[in-house]
Design an enzyme around this catalytic site. Structure first.
Site, PDB file in Angstrom:
ATOM      1  N   LYS A 106       6.167   4.851   7.350  1.00  0.00           N
ATOM      2  CA  LYS A 106       7.287   5.213   6.471  1.00  0.00           C
ATOM      3  C   LYS A 106       8.342   6.011   7.240  1.00  0.00           C
ATOM      4  O   LYS A 106       9.542   5.863   6.987  1.00  0.00           O
ATOM      5  CB  LYS A 106       6.796   5.977   5.248  1.00  0.00           C
ATOM      6  CG  LYS A 106       5.986   5.113   4.288  1.00  0.00           C
ATOM      7  CD  LYS A 106       6.774   3.901   3.789  1.00  0.00           C
ATOM      8  CE  LYS A 106       6.022   3.152   2.712  1.00  0.00           C
ATOM      9  NZ  LYS A 106       6.778   2.020   2.173  1.00  0.00           N
ATOM     10  N   THR A 128      -0.498   2.359  -8.418  1.00  0.00           N
ATOM     11  CA  THR A 128      -0.680   1.103  -7.685  1.00  0.00           C
ATOM     12  C   THR A 128      -2.100   1.054  -7.139  1.00  0.00           C
ATOM     13  O   THR A 128      -2.848   2.036  -7.223  1.00  0.00           O
ATOM     14  CB  THR A 128       0.313   1.001  -6.514  1.00  0.00           C
ATOM     15  OG1 THR A 128       0.024   2.045  -5.573  1.00  0.00           O
ATOM     16  CG2 THR A 128       1.760   1.104  -6.978  1.00  0.00           C
ATOM     17  N   TYR A 152       0.097   5.330   7.481  1.00  0.00           N
ATOM     18  CA  TYR A 152       1.060   5.198   6.388  1.00  0.00           C
ATOM     19  C   TYR A 152       2.273   6.095   6.627  1.00  0.00           C
ATOM     20  O   TYR A 152       3.420   5.644   6.564  1.00  0.00           O
ATOM     21  CB  TYR A 152       0.391   5.544   5.060  1.00  0.00           C
ATOM     22  CG  TYR A 152       1.302   5.371   3.865  1.00  0.00           C
ATOM     23  CD1 TYR A 152       1.521   4.108   3.321  1.00  0.00           C
ATOM     24  CD2 TYR A 152       1.937   6.466   3.290  1.00  0.00           C
ATOM     25  CE1 TYR A 152       2.350   3.937   2.231  1.00  0.00           C
ATOM     26  CE2 TYR A 152       2.768   6.305   2.197  1.00  0.00           C
ATOM     27  CZ  TYR A 152       2.974   5.041   1.668  1.00  0.00           C
ATOM     28  OH  TYR A 152       3.816   4.877   0.597  1.00  0.00           O
ATOM     29  N   SER A 211       8.722   6.675   1.405  1.00  0.00           N
ATOM     30  CA  SER A 211       7.856   7.638   0.738  1.00  0.00           C
ATOM     31  C   SER A 211       8.198   9.021   1.262  1.00  0.00           C
ATOM     32  O   SER A 211       8.602   9.169   2.422  1.00  0.00           O
ATOM     33  CB  SER A 211       6.391   7.315   1.054  1.00  0.00           C
ATOM     34  OG  SER A 211       5.550   8.377   0.673  1.00  0.00           O
TER      35      SER A 211
END
Length: 163
Positions: A56, A87, A52, A29
């Site tokens: 990543k 999503t 997160y 990402s």
């Protein structure tokens, strides 16, 4: 994001080593880019999703390490950021469908002999990620310091091989 990626890669690496054109495509990402996270002008600068973003960033480091480790093999390793996909994670507010988001990872998996390893691709092309050694060297050169790559241990002596 990181532990699963590492585990699957380690499990598949013996088979990939037998391939004439192995491809490892890590799903990342833009939020894993140190450049983007440290740039106040970035639209993602305020996205403080530490777990997160850090996971990543770790995936991107895995890509860099694997790319270096496998540089003398036909295996190409890249990270891709498909963009803001609809999503569960995004609350289905993304700009593209999962099918559209899958295009870039598939494209990287199917790259031919001209494929370059160690890249971070995004929906708008190359996604920036930091090269801290180059930044330190540039800053030292600007100051007239003697900092150089020769003062940094070789990557193969500082990092255990991933097998």
């Amino acid at each position: 994001n990181f532990i699963g990626t590492l585990a699957v890669t380690q499990a598949m690496l013996p088979l990939l080593r037998k391939s004439q054109a192995g491809r490892i495509v890590n799903l990342s990402s833009a939020l894993g880019s140190l450049s983007i996270n440290s740039d106040p002008s970035s639209p993602f600068y305020s996205a403080r999703l530490i777990g997160y973003n850090a996971s990543k960033a770790a995936v991107n480091m895995l890509t860099a390490q694997l790319s270096a480790e496998l540089r003398d093999t036909p295996i190409v390793v890249n990270s891709v950021s498909p963009g803001y996909v609809k999503t569960d994670l995004t609350g289905h507010t993304g700009f593209m469908t999962p099918a559209e988001g899958a295009r870039m990872p598939v494209k990287y998996a199917l790259l031919g002999d001209e494929a370059v390893s160690g890249q971070f691709g995004g929906p708008d092309g190359h996604t920036p990620w930091e090269n801290p050694v180059a930044r330190l060297e540039d800053a030292a050169a600007a100051r007239g310091d003697c900092f150089a790559r020769s003062h940094i241990p070789a990557a193969d002596s500082a990092v255990p091989a991933i097998r």
